[in-house]
Scaffold this active site. Structure first.
Site, PDB file in Angstrom:
ATOM      1  CE  LYS A 110      -1.929   3.111   2.769  1.00 28.66           C
ATOM      2  NZ  LYS A 110      -1.889   4.079   1.696  1.00 28.66           N
TER       3      LYS A 110
ATOM      4  CD  GLU B  64      12.435   4.243   9.047  1.00 24.53           C
ATOM      5  OE1 GLU B  64      12.475   4.765   9.547  1.00 24.53           O
ATOM      6  OE2 GLU B  64      12.598   4.253   7.659  1.00 24.53           O
TER       7      GLU B  64
ATOM      8  CB  CYS C   7      12.942   8.667   8.847  1.00 18.44           C
ATOM      9  SG  CYS C   7      13.499   7.655   7.816  1.00 18.44           S
TER      10      CYS C   7
ATOM     11  CD  GLU D  82      10.235  12.477  11.778  1.00 15.78           C
ATOM     12  OE1 GLU D  82       9.296  12.009  12.130  1.00 15.78           O
ATOM     13  OE2 GLU D  82      11.034  11.944  11.313  1.00 15.78           O
TER      14      GLU D  82
HETATM   15  P1  NAP Z   1       1.451   8.294   8.200  1.00 13.68           P
HETATM   16  O1  NAP Z   1       0.293   8.736   8.283  1.00 13.68           O
HETATM   17  O2  NAP Z   1       2.335   7.562   8.961  1.00 13.68           O
HETATM   18  O3  NAP Z   1       1.633   7.521   6.506  1.00 13.68           O
HETATM   19  C1  NAP Z   1       2.567   6.396   6.231  1.00 13.68           C
HETATM   20  C2  NAP Z   1       1.652   5.080   5.472  1.00 13.68           C
HETATM   21  O4  NAP Z   1       0.825   4.770   6.605  1.00 13.68           O
HETATM   22  C3  NAP Z   1       1.021   5.771   4.215  1.00 13.68           C
HETATM   23  O5  NAP Z   1       0.883   4.655   3.345  1.00 13.68           O
HETATM   24  C4  NAP Z   1      -0.486   6.102   5.012  1.00 13.68           C
HETATM   25  O6  NAP Z   1      -1.418   6.052   3.925  1.00 13.68           O
HETATM   26  C5  NAP Z   1      -0.496   5.091   5.878  1.00 13.68           C
HETATM   27  N1  NAP Z   1      -1.457   4.974   7.109  1.00 13.68           N
HETATM   28  C6  NAP Z   1      -2.049   6.142   7.493  1.00 13.68           C
HETATM   29  N2  NAP Z   1      -2.994   5.953   8.577  1.00 13.68           N
HETATM   30  C7  NAP Z   1      -2.905   4.435   8.499  1.00 13.68           C
HETATM   31  C8  NAP Z   1      -3.664   3.661   9.470  1.00 13.68           C
HETATM   32  N3  NAP Z   1      -4.646   3.780  10.392  1.00 13.68           N
HETATM   33  N4  NAP Z   1      -3.519   2.360   9.284  1.00 13.68           N
HETATM   34  C9  NAP Z   1      -2.645   1.775   8.288  1.00 13.68           C
HETATM   35  N5  NAP Z   1      -1.768   2.702   7.472  1.00 13.68           N
HETATM   36  C10 NAP Z   1      -2.050   4.081   7.685  1.00 13.68           C
HETATM   37  O7  NAP Z   1       2.774   9.486   7.621  1.00 13.68           O
HETATM   38  P2  NAP Z   1       1.958  10.877   6.974  1.00 13.68           P
HETATM   39  O8  NAP Z   1       0.939  11.296   7.512  1.00 13.68           O
HETATM   40  O9  NAP Z   1       2.103  10.909   5.428  1.00 13.68           O
HETATM   41  O10 NAP Z   1       3.350  11.953   7.633  1.00 13.68           O
HETATM   42  C11 NAP Z   1       3.042  12.585   8.773  1.00 13.68           C
HETATM   43  C12 NAP Z   1       4.483  12.492   9.442  1.00 13.68           C
HETATM   44  O11 NAP Z   1       4.923  11.275   9.599  1.00 13.68           O
HETATM   45  C13 NAP Z   1       5.652  13.558   8.715  1.00 13.68           C
HETATM   46  O12 NAP Z   1       5.376  14.679   8.873  1.00 13.68           O
HETATM   47  C14 NAP Z   1       6.686  12.788   9.392  1.00 13.68           C
HETATM   48  O13 NAP Z   1       6.843  13.378  10.901  1.00 13.68           O
HETATM   49  C15 NAP Z   1       6.413  11.205   9.239  1.00 13.68           C
HETATM   50  N6  NAP Z   1       6.837  10.588   8.372  1.00 13.68           N
HETATM   51  C16 NAP Z   1       8.146   9.514   8.613  1.00 13.68           C
HETATM   52  C17 NAP Z   1       8.426   8.887   7.632  1.00 13.68           C
HETATM   53  C18 NAP Z   1       9.478   8.051   7.711  1.00 13.68           C
HETATM   54  O14 NAP Z   1      10.337   7.798   6.776  1.00 13.68           O
HETATM   55  N7  NAP Z   1      10.009   7.425   8.923  1.00 13.68           N
HETATM   56  C19 NAP Z   1       7.821   9.016   6.091  1.00 13.68           C
HETATM   57  C20 NAP Z   1       6.846   9.498   6.213  1.00 13.68           C
HETATM   58  C21 NAP Z   1       6.292  10.323   7.191  1.00 13.68           C
HETATM   59  P3  NAP Z   1      -2.117   7.529   3.585  1.00 13.68           P
HETATM   60  O15 NAP Z   1      -1.022   7.956   2.860  1.00 13.68           O
HETATM   61  O16 NAP Z   1      -3.167   7.167   2.826  1.00 13.68           O
HETATM   62  O17 NAP Z   1      -2.475   8.240   4.806  1.00 13.68           O
END
Ligand code: NAP
Ligand code: MG
Length: 477
Positions: free
Chosen positions: A174, A249, A283, A380
């Site tokens: 996904k 991660e 990250c 972060e």
């Molecule tokens: P996120 O919500 O954690 O999204 C990561 C993945 O998880 C996406 O594919 C997302 O889908 C999915 N997801 C979201 N809610 C879910 C749920 N309840 N159950 C299962 N999967 C779910 O990250 P984001 O909202 O895009 O970013 C928010 C913050 O996360 C950033 O500002 C950053 O601090 C952090 N982040 C960290 C990393 C890393 O490399 N560790 C990468 C991205 C973001 P959708 O896109 O459809 O919501």
């Protein structure tokens, strides 16, 4: 360039059960450029069931040599498609094209590594006290869900799915809603190169709508996730019901430590890209700099000079180093941090604003005099913002480094070997580079301590994480 816009299930493009589609916006122009299908729960069920069938009917029992050959063919096909994959990534998330090419090649390299690993991967024989013959087997789990973010969409999709497939599992991938294109291209290319139908499914769709259905589906045996700590916590909570395997991660607030004895000129020249690359949406971003007091002022001057030389702009141009942020809302989140910093006594040594014109651009921003209690210091930010602070005492500096709830990555600059070993041992992080900023090596484990995650991506460790370990004892008498 053809842009994939549908789900990839059972070896073919599919429309979602509902007609739902999501518009993608090019972050460099703020223009809508395509609509992509958005999966719903019934599509999740269809994809997981198809993956289970593919697993039971062949992939699980395929001779390792044959699985290896197929994955090498996938790797070769990915290499032939580097330009297309890179162009899709740049269009979709504003990643500078030179970086997008490197990441497309990295994805192919990941498939090569695990294609080779298939035939070198196995259990142990163990001399047990009872006599007889004892050995372990590494067995595939079944269907694995890989949930990936938007910051490094293609390489992370590859480094989750390749070891899972190599270990004999089938995968439902996904991608993030913001960045589905290169995951879809991966499935298309892999299938074209001979990956059997159903072995890799790709479901673009919203995390809140289908993420939880995927995580809780009874046929999913493991969830491998990269993204925010809060969603990681939710996934772990849901997985606990069936004791599903998870690897996570998550976020980071990585330190970059510069001692006065180091080649600090080189550290100052290279450190801006250790935090501003990918517009800080990384990250592993080295977003807290600790610089030993005797060189602090000179280091800051050199760091700012190097930051001002960075080429920020159109990600389609080969010379661009920093593109736009991925979305208006990600930029708005970072701007909240900047207004918080303005409200305190932090000094903006450079940056802090947008670029004029279209695109979600934000200038690389260097903050000084940030209090350790301020949000910018300990949260972060996931944008192009770095805090620089001097330190006098190694032990005190290490206490501050380890006060973070995160522990993903970091850098350490010194020419004193004993200090390098001492500090490397003391920093609470899963990854650390000495006199370098590299975090990711295909062959080596990657992941975090504390709230930065659980389990490891990459290397042979990741492949082990996509298996169950079975011990078999055969009595000899
Ligand atoms: P996120 O919500 O954690 O999204 C990561 C993945 O998880 C996406 O594919 C997302 O889908 C999915 N997801 C979201 N809610 C879910 C749920 N309840 N159950 C299962 N999967 C779910 O990250 P984001 O909202 O895009 O970013 C928010 C913050 O996360 C950033 O500002 C950053 O601090 C952090 N982040 C960290 C990393 C890393 O490399 N560790 C990468 C991205 C973001 P959708 O896109 O459809 O919501
Ligand atoms: Mg989210």
């Amino acid at each position: 360039m053809t842009v994939p816009t549908r789900l990839f299930v059972d070896g073919a493009w599919r429309e979602p059960a509902s007609a739902a589609r999501v518009s993608l916006i090019n972050p460099a122009t703020e223009e809508k450029f395509v609509e992509v299908a958005s999966a719903e729960v019934s599509d999740v069920n269809a994809a997981v069931e198809s993956a289970q069938r593919a697993w039971e009917s062949g992939w699980r029992d395929l001779a390792p040599g044959k699985r290896s050959e197929i994955l090498f063919n996938v790797a070769r096909a990915l290499r032939e498609n580097i330009e297309r994959i890179a162009e899709l990534e740049t269009l979709n998330i504003g990643k500078p094209i030179a970086d997008a090419r490197d990441e497309a090649a990295l994805g192919a390299r990941v498939f090569e590594f695990y294609a080779g690993a298939v035939t070198m991967f196995g259990g142990q024989t163990i001399p047990v006290a009872r006599g007889g013959f004892d050995f372990t087997m590494r067995q595939p789990m079944g269907v694995v869900a890989c949930i990936v973010p938007w910051n490094f969409p293609f390489p992370i999709a590859c480094w989750k799915s390749a070891p899972a497939l190599a270990a004999g599992n089938c995968v439902v991938l996904k991608p993030a809603s913001l960045s589905p294109l290169t995951a879809l291209a991966l499935a298309e290319v892999a299938h074209g190169a001979g990956l059997p139908s159903g072995v890799l499914q790709v479901l673009p769709g919203s995390g809140s709508a289908i993420g939880e259905a995927l995580v809780t589906h009874p046929l999913i045996r493991k969830v491998s996730f990269t993204g925010s700590t809060s969603v990681g916590q939710r996934i772990m909570e849901l997985a606990s019901r069936d004791i599903k395997r998870v690897s996570l991660e998550l976020g980071g607030k990585s330190p970059n430590i510069v001692f006065a004895d180091s080649d600090w000129h080189r550290a100052a020249e290279t450190s801006p890209m250790s935090v501003f690359a990918n517009t800080g949406q990384d990250c592993c971003a080295r977003s807290r700099m600790f610089v030993e007091r005797p060189v602090f002022d000179r280091f800051v001057d050199a760091f700012i000079a190097a930051t001002k030389k960075l080429i920020v702009g159109d990600p389609a141009k080969p010379e661009t180093q920093i593109g736009p942020m991925v979305s208006a809302s990600q930029r708005a989140t970072v701007e909240e941090y900047l207004s918080d910093a303005r409200g305190r006594r932090s000094k903006f040594a450079c940056g802090g604003g947008r670029l004029s014109g279209k695109g979600y651009y934000l200038q690389p921003t260097v903050l000084l005099d940030v209090d350790t209690a301020d949000r910018c210091w300990h949260e972060e930010i996931f944008g192009p913002v770095v805090c620089l602070a001097p330190f006098d005492d190694e032990a005190q500096m290490l206490r501050e480094v380890n006060a973070s709830p995160y522990g993903l990555s970091g850098s350490l600059w010194t020419n004193d070997l004993r200090r390098a070993l001492r500090v490397a041992r003391a920093v609470e992080s899963g990854v650390l580079s000495v006199n370098s900023h590299s975090s990711v090596h295909v062959e080596a484990p990657f992941g975090g301590f504390k709230r930065s995650g659980l389990g490891r991506d990459l290397g042979m460790t990741a492949m082990e994480g996509y298996t169950e370990l079975k011990n078999v004892y055969i009595a000899e008498s």
